[in-house]
Write an enzyme that holds these catalytic residues in place. Structure first.
Site, PDB file in Angstrom:
ATOM      1  N   CYS A  82       0.855  -1.187   0.000  1.00 26.49           N
ATOM      2  CA  CYS A  82       0.000   0.000   0.000  1.00 26.49           C
ATOM      3  C   CYS A  82       0.892   1.238   0.000  1.00 26.49           C
ATOM      4  O   CYS A  82       2.094   1.151   0.052  1.00 26.49           O
ATOM      5  CB  CYS A  82      -0.927   0.006   1.209  1.00 26.49           C
ATOM      6  SG  CYS A  82      -0.053   0.194   2.763  1.00 26.49           S
ATOM      7  N   CYS A 125       3.577   1.778   2.620  1.00 23.04           N
ATOM      8  CA  CYS A 125       4.833   1.063   2.436  1.00 23.04           C
ATOM      9  C   CYS A 125       5.818   1.918   1.651  1.00 23.04           C
ATOM     10  O   CYS A 125       7.007   1.973   1.949  1.00 23.04           O
ATOM     11  CB  CYS A 125       4.617  -0.222   1.647  1.00 23.04           C
ATOM     12  SG  CYS A 125       3.473  -1.353   2.371  1.00 23.04           S
ATOM     13  N   ASP A 172      -3.507 -27.654  -5.834  1.00 27.52           N
ATOM     14  CA  ASP A 172      -2.365 -28.501  -5.604  1.00 27.52           C
ATOM     15  C   ASP A 172      -2.109 -28.388  -4.111  1.00 27.52           C
ATOM     16  O   ASP A 172      -1.948 -27.303  -3.602  1.00 27.52           O
ATOM     17  CB  ASP A 172      -1.177 -27.990  -6.402  1.00 27.52           C
ATOM     18  CG  ASP A 172       0.107 -28.577  -5.902  1.00 27.52           C
ATOM     19  OD1 ASP A 172       0.068 -29.730  -5.445  1.00 27.52           O
ATOM     20  OD2 ASP A 172       1.129 -27.895  -5.947  1.00 27.52           O
ATOM     21  N   ASP A 186       4.089 -27.849 -11.555  1.00 27.38           N
ATOM     22  CA  ASP A 186       2.709 -27.637 -11.945  1.00 27.38           C
ATOM     23  C   ASP A 186       2.601 -26.775 -13.189  1.00 27.38           C
ATOM     24  O   ASP A 186       1.517 -26.578 -13.706  1.00 27.38           O
ATOM     25  CB  ASP A 186       1.950 -26.924 -10.817  1.00 27.38           C
ATOM     26  CG  ASP A 186       1.714 -27.856  -9.654  1.00 27.38           C
ATOM     27  OD1 ASP A 186       1.546 -29.048  -9.924  1.00 27.38           O
ATOM     28  OD2 ASP A 186       1.715 -27.397  -8.514  1.00 27.38           O
TER      29      ASP A 186
END
Lengths: 56, 832
Positions: free
Chosen positions: B105, B108, B514, B710
């Protein structure tokens, strides 16, 4: 109505002047970050290190 | 709703014991780990605590092992490494672009800027909120780059240099060119409209021919840059489409602009017929608006892909004369050649593929295999680049470097797979192609018919048809809604990387998880302790923790965590035996913790105990002559997994788990989450086959994945979602990335996608109705070009305004409630 012969070319010149100003603003990076400054203005509190917030 | 304590810094749940607390501005707040504690206190101590009051999203979790990383950053100070990304200005002044990770945000951004600009030797810091990039300039005689990077880490973020400065510059050029085109078209439009208005208002004979010609010439002067410069992308696009013998959106657009402009120029100089300068400029401006919005959204997404850069480390320790001396030389990883010997310390990443020639260790290859348990590696075993060396230093003989490494080859495979994805987007393109063809045909027929009826109006009618029925609103309908949705989701930590993702999210019938790292935390936790009769559970755990105190093995850390709060016991002479367990002396007695066989060696026969439930891993604790306890550990579910799965099923989606892990563990997770189905011990090709079979039955599959194994199946799914904490490669190729690492982000994404699709359908229905009504009217000659332009503009505007409605939901949705989460934290009662 004769004044239009002057005003219309003048308005054209004005358009190109404004265009040049915008080009300069663009070139100097004024539009690179459109979101950050809006938030940053809220946050420039410049707290001094060590000072407890809440104190006047 | 139960009140759970969340970490003051990162918002993750805090363990029930609440052992870590951070002191900020004299107040004590609960935090989840020592990393967050250090970060929160550092922020408070630097007078930057206003960050906590103004932030709108939680920070990422604090660094885990600070000390190692500070040393690892020193490689960035070497001139040959810096050559790739640092600009030298003058003798000591340096400038570079840093990519900041963990920015959630605006607060930060402020925090990083304030912290960095206070460093001695720092000349300027300039952080771009949208792209999460910082341009830093420093005095190399007073501060090193590694110190700057390290300072970013101390406040809980991570920075690394953007090595692709060229890409960065190209992106900036693209943005500026697009803005400049937009401005030229917009300003041209306004001014031309002013010259055109008197022509529309004037009664016959009230405006002299001279004035009219002057106005037209002025309009021409302003329209030339709009057509030649602003509209250039449309002409280029149309030319590219025509050369490939297909019809894109750009063809009627370019044709409409060209015909209207040419007719206007002829009319201006022959002083006969109509001019359409106002229509042309307005048309170009509205279209460029749409393009600009679309480009902004795309750039936001592209900024994330640079995560790939850090898969392989930048530096390596090369052993010059391995076999005789162990002197290591720091070299950039790109300088490694096959046959080099490199030293890889514990906690470091392997810089290349190779074979271990000295030492035993455990390697975390989860980036490549998705397997979260570290693999044991001994002399002669192969290790892969980008894997993490977990336990002890080893010497590796380099075999493959750079593009030849496995991580690079997997990346290329994913790139290839993602090019042939089943495309909902392709269908949309085909429809648009047909529509464009129809418009061109109608325009040509109308022009031909009018040529016979009234030749003076043929061009006007053709232009009106091209402009009024340009599928502009149709082409704006989707991107405008998408842009709003993408922006909203990005603020929730859900990054939409590919444009079709929103559509696929709304359509998804199946959600496939997964197991590793998506539903579970990827870290084991203690679920059961079976002590020997007469021994308290707490005592057993305290003893186990004493043995594992210095361990960085996930199981060891879990035991230490479980024993937090118990009286600390001191163990001396701790010896780690990789693959078996750990041995140490407590009160002069030898204790062992680890596998059954390892503990039996000293403790004698182990007693029968109930079999571990739910596929848990069991570790034994024993001392010389007696066994003490058995602890069961299991990979814990993410705190929000149960709620997320339940909500997904309530919304009518089928939830499946396809895992590469062993059957028991997967079955346990599936039972606890109550999913529709699961399959275990699957290889990547099995997952791919299942995916293809599901899709053949008409399912729209959203795959939530993690590891790189994956990646092929992620690419095959209509929608791929990667968790932010997962492997970097799958992130870069996923359609959607959950940066927050919170599964509830999925719910936000699905809810917003449904709303977005409704708006897209409304937009498409409106655009279709408008085109259907306008096309015959224009062909019948009832619409003049300026009215066509206005109609087109109004319909586009309506579509955009409708899209903006997405940001303001009528009912209280998960999106709304999450926005207020920062203020909803209830501090847990402190334990006495």
């Amino acid at each position: 109505m004769d004044i239009l012969y002057l005003l219309i070319p003048l308005s054209l010149v004005l358009v190109f002047v404004i265009g040049a100003v915008f080009w300069w603003a663009l070139k100097s990076g004024m539009f690179d970050d459109l979101e950050g400054p809006a938030y940053r203005i809220l946050q420039d509190e410049n707290e001094v290190p060590g000072r407890k917030p809440g104190a006047p | 709703m139960t009140v759970t304590t969340t970490c003051y810094h990162c918002g993750l749940p805090v363990g029930a014991d609440g052992v870590y607390r951070a002191l900020v501005d004299g107040e004590s707040h609960p935090v989840c780990c020592p990393g967050c504690q250090a970060v929160a206190e550092a922020i408070g101590a630097n007078g930057l605590s206003s960050y906590y009051r103004t932030r709108t999203a939680f920070a990422p979790r604090g660094p885990e092992r600070p000390a190692d990383q500070a040393a690892a950053l020193v490689i960035y100070d070497r001139p040959e490494v810096q050559a790739a990304f640092v600009q030298r200005i003058g003798e000591n002044e340096r400038e570079t672009m840093l990519i900041l990770e963990g920015i959630t945000c605006a607060a930060c951004v402020w925090l990083n800027e304030q912290h960095l600009s206070r460093l001695p030797g720092m000349l300027s810091v300039d952080i771009n909120y949208a792209t999460r990039r910082a341009r830093v300039r420093w005095d190399a005689s007073r501060i090193e780059l590694s110190q700057i990077l390290w300072q970013v880490e101390t406040i809980g973020y991570r920075a690394w240099p953007a090595t692709s400065a060229a890409v960065e510059r190209a992106r900036k050029r693209e943005t500026r060119a697009a803005l400049w085109r937009l401005f030229v078209a917009g300003f041209g439009m306004m001014q031309v409209m002013m010259y055109a208005l008197p022509g529309y208002l004037a009664q016959d004979g009230t405006m002299t021919d001279d004035i009219q010609v002057l106005m037209r010439l002025a309009s021409l002067v302003l329209t030339v840059p709009v057509v030649l410069f602003s509209a250039a992308p449309f002409f280029r696009g149309a030319w590219r489409d025509l050369r490939r013998r297909r019809l894109g959106m750009d063809v009627p657009v370019a044709l409409g602009i060209a015909v209207a402009f040419a007719a206007s120029v002829i009319a201006t100089f022959t002083r006969a017929g109509e001019v359409y300068y106002d229509s042309v400029t307005m048309f170009v401006f509205f279209l460029l608006c749409a393009r600009y919005l679309e480009m902004r959204a795309r750039q936001h997404a592209a900024a994330r892909i640079e995560y790939l850069d850090k898969a392989l480390p930048l530096g390596a320790h090369r052993l010059l004369e391995f076999g005789r001396r162990m002197d290591a030389e720091e070299v950039p990883a790109i300088a490694l050649k096959p046959g080099d010997f490199v030293l890889v310390r514990a906690g470091e990443t392997f810089p290349a593929d190779g074979r271990i020639v000295q030492g035993d260790t455990e390697a975390d290859e989860s980036l490549l295999t998705g397997e979260s348990t570290p693999m044991r590696k001994g002399q002669g075993d192969t290790v892969v680049g980008a894997a993490l060396n977990c336990s002890s230093p080893v010497v590796v003989r380099v075999e493959h470097v750079g593009e030849d490494t496995r991580v690079s080859s997997i990346r290329r495979m994913v790139e290839a797979a993602s090019m042939q994805r089943p495309g909902i987007a392709a269908a949309a393109d085909r429809v648009a192609g047909w529509l464009v063809g129809t418009v061109l045909l109608v325009a040509a027929v109308a022009a031909l018919v009018w040529w016979h009826v009234d030749p003076s109006r043929a061009i006007a009618v053709a232009v009106a048809v091209l402009v009024v029925s340009c599928p502009c609103a149709l082409s704006l309908a989707t991107p405008a809604a998408m842009t709003v949705a993408v922006g909203l989701l990005a603020r929730r930590g859900v990054v939409v990387v590919k444009a079709h993702a929103i559509e696929a999210l709304a359509d998804a019938t199946h959600v496939v998880f997964d197991k590793t790292g998506t539903l579970t935390e990827g870290q084991p936790g203690v679920v059961a302790v079976h002590p020997r009769p007469g021994i308290e559970i707490d005592d057993a755990l305290a003893l186990a923790a004493a043995l594992e105190r210095t361990s960085e093995h996930p199981i060891g850390m879990a035991l230490v965590e479980a024993a937090a709060g118990a009286t600390a016991i001191e163990a001396v002479d701790v010896r780690n035996q990789p693959g078996a367990g750990v041995e140490a002396y407590v009160d002069g007695i030898r204790h062992r913790l680890g596998t059954c066989a390892f503990v039996t060696e000293i403790a004698g026969l182990l007693p029968p105990a109930p079999a571990p439930e739910n596929g848990a891993t069991r570790v034994w604790l024993g001392r010389e002559g007696a066994w003490l306890a058995a602890s069961d550990l299991i990979d814990r579910l993410r705190p929000d997994a149960v709620a997320t799965v339940r909500r997904l099923r309530e919304e009518g989606r089928r939830v499946l788990i396809w895992s590469g892990d062993a059957g028991d563990a997967v079955a346990a997770v599936a039972r606890r989450l109550d999913v529709d189905g699961y399959a275990a011990a699957l290889l990547p090709e099995h997952k791919l086959a299942r995916m293809v079979a599901l899709q053949r039955d008409g399912a729209v599959v959203a795959m939530v994945g993690d590891g790189v194994n994956d990646a092929p199946v992620l690419a095959q799914a209509q929608l791929s979602i990667a968790m932010g904490s997962g492997a970097v490669v799958s992130q870069a190729n996923a359609d959607v990335v959950l940066l927050s690492g919170r599964l509830t982000g999925l719910l936000d994404a699905f809810a917003l996608a449904a709303r977005t699709r409704r708006v897209v359908y409304e937009n498409l229905a409106w655009a279709a109705a408008y085109n259907l009504a306008a096309l015959p009217l224009a062909a019948a000659g009832l619409v003049s070009p300026w009215l066509a332009g206005l109609g087109m503009g109004a319909s586009s505007l309506l579509v955009v305004l409708n899209a903006l409605r997405i940001a303001f939901p009528r009912s209280r949705s998960p999106l709304r409630s999450s926005r207020r989460r920062t203020t909803e934290i209830v501090p847990a009662p402190t334990r006495a």
